[in-house]
Design a protein around this motif. Structure first.
Motif, PDB file in Angstrom:
ATOM      1  N   GLU A 168       0.869  -1.173   0.000  1.00  0.00           N
ATOM      2  CA  GLU A 168       0.000   0.000   0.000  1.00  0.00           C
ATOM      3  C   GLU A 168       0.908   1.225   0.000  1.00  0.00           C
ATOM      4  N   VAL A 169       0.624   2.202  -0.844  1.00  0.00           N
ATOM      5  CA  VAL A 169       1.479   3.380  -0.960  1.00  0.00           C
ATOM      6  C   VAL A 169       0.742   4.622  -0.476  1.00  0.00           C
ATOM      7  N   VAL A 170       1.369   5.311   0.475  1.00  0.00           N
ATOM      8  CA  VAL A 170       0.911   6.623   0.913  1.00  0.00           C
ATOM      9  C   VAL A 170       1.962   7.615   0.410  1.00  0.00           C
ATOM     10  N   ALA A 171       1.535   8.709  -0.219  1.00  0.00           N
ATOM     11  CA  ALA A 171       2.494   9.595  -0.854  1.00  0.00           C
ATOM     12  C   ALA A 171       2.401  11.027  -0.334  1.00  0.00           C
ATOM     13  N   ALA A 172       3.552  11.692  -0.278  1.00  0.00           N
ATOM     14  CA  ALA A 172       3.632  13.107   0.039  1.00  0.00           C
ATOM     15  C   ALA A 172       4.550  13.766  -0.975  1.00  0.00           C
ATOM     16  N   GLU A 173       4.245  14.990  -1.364  1.00  0.00           N
ATOM     17  CA  GLU A 173       5.056  15.677  -2.372  1.00  0.00           C
ATOM     18  C   GLU A 173       6.019  16.697  -1.785  1.00  0.00           C
ATOM     19  N   ASP A 174       5.998  16.856  -0.460  1.00  0.00           N
ATOM     20  CA  ASP A 174       6.981  17.724   0.183  1.00  0.00           C
ATOM     21  C   ASP A 174       7.298  17.170   1.570  1.00  0.00           C
ATOM     22  N   GLY A 175       8.390  17.662   2.140  1.00  0.00           N
ATOM     23  CA  GLY A 175       8.894  17.100   3.388  1.00  0.00           C
ATOM     24  C   GLY A 175       7.975  17.297   4.571  1.00  0.00           C
ATOM     25  N   ALA A 176       7.377  18.474   4.691  1.00  0.00           N
ATOM     26  CA  ALA A 176       6.518  18.748   5.845  1.00  0.00           C
ATOM     27  C   ALA A 176       5.327  17.794   5.859  1.00  0.00           C
ATOM     28  N   THR A 177       4.709  17.616   4.695  1.00  0.00           N
ATOM     29  CA  THR A 177       3.595  16.679   4.584  1.00  0.00           C
ATOM     30  C   THR A 177       4.076  15.257   4.869  1.00  0.00           C
ATOM     31  N   GLY A 178       5.280  14.947   4.390  1.00  0.00           N
ATOM     32  CA  GLY A 178       5.839  13.620   4.593  1.00  0.00           C
ATOM     33  C   GLY A 178       6.047  13.290   6.063  1.00  0.00           C
ATOM     34  N   VAL A 179       6.595  14.230   6.814  1.00  0.00           N
ATOM     35  CA  VAL A 179       6.823  14.002   8.246  1.00  0.00           C
ATOM     36  C   VAL A 179       5.482  13.831   8.947  1.00  0.00           C
ATOM     37  N   ASP A 180       4.524  14.677   8.584  1.00  0.00           N
ATOM     38  CA  ASP A 180       3.179  14.595   9.177  1.00  0.00           C
ATOM     39  C   ASP A 180       2.550  13.216   8.917  1.00  0.00           C
ATOM     40  N   LEU A 181       2.641  12.752   7.671  1.00  0.00           N
ATOM     41  CA  LEU A 181       2.071  11.446   7.324  1.00  0.00           C
ATOM     42  C   LEU A 181       2.824  10.302   8.004  1.00  0.00           C
ATOM     43  N   ALA A 182       4.139  10.454   8.130  1.00  0.00           N
ATOM     44  CA  ALA A 182       4.944   9.407   8.771  1.00  0.00           C
ATOM     45  C   ALA A 182       4.467   9.169  10.200  1.00  0.00           C
ATOM     46  N   LEU A 183       4.059  10.247  10.854  1.00  0.00           N
ATOM     47  CA  LEU A 183       3.621  10.145  12.250  1.00  0.00           C
ATOM     48  C   LEU A 183       2.219   9.552  12.354  1.00  0.00           C
ATOM     49  N   ARG A 184       1.451   9.619  11.275  1.00  0.00           N
ATOM     50  CA  ARG A 184       0.059   9.181  11.335  1.00  0.00           C
ATOM     51  C   ARG A 184      -0.223   7.859  10.645  1.00  0.00           C
ATOM     52  N   CYS A 185       0.611   7.449   9.671  1.00  0.00           N
ATOM     53  CA  CYS A 185       0.210   6.292   8.853  1.00  0.00           C
ATOM     54  C   CYS A 185       0.941   4.992   9.190  1.00  0.00           C
ATOM     55  N   ASP A 186       1.842   5.013  10.199  1.00  0.00           N
ATOM     56  CA  ASP A 186       2.525   3.795  10.651  1.00  0.00           C
ATOM     57  C   ASP A 186       3.151   3.024   9.481  1.00  0.00           C
ATOM     58  N   LEU A 208       5.725   0.942   7.052  1.00  0.00           N
ATOM     59  CA  LEU A 208       6.731  -0.121   7.165  1.00  0.00           C
ATOM     60  C   LEU A 208       8.122   0.431   6.849  1.00  0.00           C
ATOM     61  N   ALA A 209       8.146   1.381   5.894  1.00  0.00           N
ATOM     62  CA  ALA A 209       9.398   2.053   5.540  1.00  0.00           C
ATOM     63  C   ALA A 209       9.036   3.373   4.862  1.00  0.00           C
ATOM     64  N   ILE A 210      10.034   4.249   4.777  1.00  0.00           N
ATOM     65  CA  ILE A 210       9.828   5.545   4.146  1.00  0.00           C
ATOM     66  C   ILE A 210      10.813   5.690   2.991  1.00  0.00           C
ATOM     67  N   LEU A 211      10.295   5.907   1.779  1.00  0.00           N
ATOM     68  CA  LEU A 211      11.136   6.168   0.616  1.00  0.00           C
ATOM     69  C   LEU A 211      11.230   7.675   0.460  1.00  0.00           C
ATOM     70  N   LEU A 212      12.432   8.181   0.470  1.00  0.00           N
ATOM     71  CA  LEU A 212      12.634   9.622   0.592  1.00  0.00           C
ATOM     72  C   LEU A 212      13.480  10.177  -0.548  1.00  0.00           C
ATOM     73  N   ASP A 213      12.861  11.015  -1.361  1.00  0.00           N
ATOM     74  CA  ASP A 213      13.588  11.766  -2.387  1.00  0.00           C
ATOM     75  C   ASP A 213      14.475  12.800  -1.677  1.00  0.00           C
ATOM     76  N   ILE A 214      15.620  13.099  -2.253  1.00  0.00           N
ATOM     77  CA  ILE A 214      16.506  14.085  -1.613  1.00  0.00           C
ATOM     78  C   ILE A 214      16.228  15.495  -2.133  1.00  0.00           C
ATOM     79  N   GLN A 215      15.986  15.609  -3.438  1.00  0.00           N
ATOM     80  CA  GLN A 215      15.718  16.936  -4.013  1.00  0.00           C
ATOM     81  C   GLN A 215      14.222  17.226  -3.925  1.00  0.00           C
ATOM     82  N   LEU A 216      13.848  17.882  -2.840  1.00  0.00           N
ATOM     83  CA  LEU A 216      12.452  18.218  -2.576  1.00  0.00           C
ATOM     84  C   LEU A 216      12.322  19.732  -2.470  1.00  0.00           C
ATOM     85  N   PRO A 217      11.129  20.278  -2.705  1.00  0.00           N
ATOM     86  CA  PRO A 217      10.934  21.723  -2.527  1.00  0.00           C
ATOM     87  C   PRO A 217      11.012  22.075  -1.039  1.00  0.00           C
ATOM     88  N   GLU A 218      11.471  23.261  -0.745  1.00  0.00           N
ATOM     89  CA  GLU A 218      11.515  23.810   0.622  1.00  0.00           C
ATOM     90  C   GLU A 218      12.540  23.115   1.502  1.00  0.00           C
TER      91      GLU A 218
END
Ligand code: MN
Length: 129
Positions: free
Chosen positions: A28-46, A48-58
């Motif tokens: 199952e894939v949960v997606a975020a397009e920026d880091g702030a949203t990603g951190v927020d989702l990481a805390l809420r969606c439990d 299994l792993a986080i795939l993290l792009d390095i070149q992100l906006p902001e």
């Protein structure tokens, strides 16, 4: 068993390909397009792993990895950097920032899911799910 992966990626085409390959393999894939949203989702969606792009906006993926690591209960969640950075030292930098591993773009559709799984199997907690 939780099969949820969080993908933090701002490029639509990369996200589309990763989601396609991962969902085809039963994740199952949960997606975020920026880091702030990603951190927020990481805390809420439990995830299994986080795939993290390095070149992100902001915020860059380096900053996002460090922020994720500030949250104790995310400690055991592998962070897999996915980046086109190929400069010497980037691998060390992202690992120092808290990433478990590193996959280079462009991703290889034939090996991508296996690479992701190899990082998951390093997490001993996964066998208890
Ligand atoms: Mn990007």
């Amino acid at each position: 068993m939780n099969n949820r992966l969080l993908v933090i990626e701002d490029n639509e085409q990369n996200l589309y390909l990763m989601r396609f390959l991962l969902e085809k393999s039963g994740f199952e894939v949960v997606a975020a397009e920026d880091g702030a949203t990603g951190v927020d989702l990481a805390l809420r969606c439990d995830p299994l792993a986080i795939l993290l792009d390095i070149q992100l906006p902001e915020k860059s993926g380096f900053v996002v990895a460090a922020e994720l690591k500030q949250h104790g209960h995310l400690d055991r969640v592998p962070i897999i950097a996915v980046t086109s950075h190929a400069m010497v030292g980037d691998r060390e930098m992202i690992l120092a920032a808290g990433a478990t591993g590193y996959i280079e773009k462009p991703i290889n559709p034939e090996t991508f899911v296996a690479e992701i799984k190899s990082y998951l199997s390093e997490n001993p907690e996964n066998t208890n799910d």
